[in-house]
Design a protein around this motif. Structure first.
Motif, PDB file in Angstrom:
ATOM      1  N   SER A   1      -7.465  14.365  -3.116  1.00  9.80           N
ATOM      2  CA  SER A   1      -6.386  13.388  -2.961  1.00  9.80           C
ATOM      3  C   SER A   1      -5.755  13.464  -1.573  1.00  9.80           C
ATOM      4  CB  SER A   1      -5.320  13.607  -4.029  1.00  9.80           C
ATOM      5  OG  SER A   1      -4.602  14.814  -3.800  1.00  9.80           O
TER       6      SER A   1
ATOM      7  N   ALA B   1       1.325   1.154  -4.133  1.00  6.52           N
ATOM      8  CA  ALA B   1       0.065   1.824  -4.477  1.00  6.52           C
ATOM      9  C   ALA B   1       0.165   3.338  -4.307  1.00  6.52           C
ATOM     10  CB  ALA B   1      -1.069   1.264  -3.609  1.00  6.52           C
ATOM     11  N   LEU B   2       0.783   3.781  -3.217  1.00  6.63           N
ATOM     12  CA  LEU B   2       0.898   5.225  -2.962  1.00  6.63           C
ATOM     13  C   LEU B   2       1.670   5.957  -4.066  1.00  6.63           C
ATOM     14  CD1 LEU B   2       0.522   7.708  -1.150  1.00  6.63           C
ATOM     15  CD2 LEU B   2       2.588   7.010   0.090  1.00  6.63           C
TER      16      LEU B   2
ATOM     17  N   ILE C   1      -7.642  11.189   0.582  1.00  5.74           N
ATOM     18  CA  ILE C   1      -7.296   9.798   0.274  1.00  5.74           C
ATOM     19  C   ILE C   1      -5.947   9.439   0.881  1.00  5.74           C
ATOM     20  CG2 ILE C   1      -6.804   8.173  -1.592  1.00  5.74           C
ATOM     21  CD1 ILE C   1      -8.773   9.769  -3.320  1.00  5.74           C
ATOM     22  N   LEU C   2      -4.984  10.356   0.800  1.00  6.94           N
ATOM     23  CA  LEU C   2      -3.663  10.115   1.379  1.00  6.94           C
ATOM     24  C   LEU C   2      -3.746   9.990   2.901  1.00  6.94           C
ATOM     25  CD1 LEU C   2      -1.421  12.521  -0.738  1.00  6.94           C
ATOM     26  CD2 LEU C   2      -1.545  10.022  -0.873  1.00  6.94           C
ATOM     27  N   SER C   3      -4.637  10.769   3.511  1.00  7.40           N
ATOM     28  CA  SER C   3      -4.836  10.674   4.958  1.00  7.40           C
ATOM     29  C   SER C   3      -5.390   9.310   5.334  1.00  7.40           C
ATOM     30  CB  SER C   3      -5.787  11.777   5.420  1.00  7.40           C
ATOM     31  OG  SER C   3      -6.037  11.671   6.808  1.00  7.40           O
TER      32      SER C   3
ATOM     33  N   PHE D   1      -0.443   6.176  -7.170  1.00  7.80           N
ATOM     34  CA  PHE D   1      -1.534   7.134  -7.010  1.00  7.80           C
ATOM     35  C   PHE D   1      -1.028   8.569  -7.116  1.00  7.80           C
ATOM     36  CE2 PHE D   1      -4.004   9.844  -4.069  1.00  7.80           C
ATOM     37  CZ  PHE D   1      -5.229   9.812  -4.717  1.00  7.80           C
TER      38      PHE D   1
ATOM     39  N   LEU E   1      -4.609   3.616   7.223  1.00  8.67           N
ATOM     40  CA  LEU E   1      -4.612   2.194   6.881  1.00  8.67           C
ATOM     41  C   LEU E   1      -3.242   1.582   7.132  1.00  8.67           C
ATOM     42  CD1 LEU E   1      -6.470   0.012   5.661  1.00  8.67           C
ATOM     43  CD2 LEU E   1      -5.598   0.641   3.411  1.00  8.67           C
ATOM     44  N   ASN E   2      -2.203   2.308   6.772  1.00  9.55           N
ATOM     45  CA  ASN E   2      -0.843   1.831   6.997  1.00  9.55           C
ATOM     46  C   ASN E   2      -0.549   1.672   8.490  1.00  9.55           C
ATOM     47  OD1 ASN E   2       1.879   1.305   5.691  1.00  9.55           O
ATOM     48  ND2 ASN E   2       2.432   2.909   7.143  1.00  9.55           N
TER      49      ASN E   2
ATOM     50  N   ILE F   1       0.836  -1.208   0.000  1.00 10.56           N
ATOM     51  CA  ILE F   1       0.000   0.000   0.000  1.00 10.56           C
ATOM     52  C   ILE F   1       0.866   1.252   0.000  1.00 10.56           C
ATOM     53  CG2 ILE F   1      -1.625   1.362   1.376  1.00 10.56           C
ATOM     54  CD1 ILE F   1      -2.855  -1.265   2.312  1.00 10.56           C
ATOM     55  N   ASN F   2       1.816   1.294   0.926  1.00  6.63           N
ATOM     56  CA  ASN F   2       2.598   2.511   1.129  1.00  6.63           C
ATOM     57  C   ASN F   2       3.755   2.648   0.148  1.00  6.63           C
ATOM     58  OD1 ASN F   2       2.386   4.773   2.856  1.00  6.63           O
ATOM     59  ND2 ASN F   2       4.272   4.192   3.894  1.00  6.63           N
TER      60      ASN F   2
ATOM     61  N   ASN G   1      -4.968   6.595   3.541  1.00  9.10           N
ATOM     62  CA  ASN G   1      -3.870   5.666   3.271  1.00  9.10           C
ATOM     63  C   ASN G   1      -2.923   5.583   4.473  1.00  9.10           C
ATOM     64  OD1 ASN G   1      -2.120   4.196   1.025  1.00  9.10           O
ATOM     65  ND2 ASN G   1      -0.749   5.533   2.142  1.00  9.10           N
TER      66      ASN G   1
END
Length: 222
Positions: A116, A97-98, A119-121, A101, A126-127, A93-94, A123
């Protein structure tokens, strides 16, 4: 059991530790979209190294589990494998995917950029969740393996005491509100974790060279 195969488990653990250490040393600090775009190669590189460490760690600790031979060790290996799954997902993810994105935002309009950021927040949150799963499961695995070392006495008692103390301390600190998911706190946790597994790797290599102790490494049914 071939001693070379037995030693390969310890070597795999140490290689995994080296790769994890490189990841922690080079791991960049996050920031805004412009900063993330600048450090994209470093983000991808460090997380690929983290992903590469996972099969080495799982392979090595499979051998360690077979060597120690107790039910607690089997439970520890299961728990540890789940912690490695958490690392794999978090790194994907980090670290993959990051950047993909963020790479599509360099020509976006202001409204898209603002969206965005939300969305980054998410992400980041989630990390952090997967970091917590990793810390809890990895700590639990170390404690279980250490308790089983006290039973088997195949390794020195002091490494078991260290494992129980460090694993318990990490989970207690996390439960008490100590932030271990930010880079500084995570590095502190990883230092204690990597130190324990490096020692285990070295001890496993030494034990595999002794026929009376290492002959069953890699075969849990012997």
């Amino acid at each position: 059991m071939n001693n070379r195969i037995g030693k390969s488990y310890g070597i795999a653990i140490i290689i995994g530790c080296v790769l994890m250490t490189i990841t922690m040393v080079l791991h960049p600090v996050g920031g805004g979209i412009e900063h993330l775009l600048t450090i994209t190669p470093l983000i991808i590189g460090t997380h690929l190294i983290a992903i590469l460490s996972i099969p080495f760690m799982v392979y090595g600790f499979y051998g360690f589990t077979c060597f120690n031979g107790g039910a607690l060790s089997t439970g520890a290996f299961t728990t540890f494998t789940l912690s490695m799954v958490a690392v794999l997902i978090a790194a994907a993810i980090n670290g993959l995917a990051l950047p993909f994105f963020v790479g599509g935002l360099d020509t976006s309009d202001v409204e898209t950029i603002e969206l965005s950021r939300l969305i980054l927040s998410f992400n980041f949150s989630l990390n952090q969740a997967f970091d917590i799963i990793f810390i809890i499961f990895a700590s639990a695995a170390v404690v279980l393996w250490s308790i089983d070392i006290l039973r088997s006495r195949k390794f020195p008692v002091w490494i078991a005491v260290y494992g129980i103390a460090s694993g318990t301390l990490a989970v207690t600190a996390l439960g008490s509100g100590v932030v271990l998911t930010h880079l500084a706190g995570f590095r502190v946790f990883m230092f204690g974790f990597i130190l324990w597994i490096v020692i285990i790797g070295i001890l496993l290599i030494r034990a595999a060279g002794k026929p009376n102790e290492g002959e069953n490494v890699g075969n849990p049914e012997q």
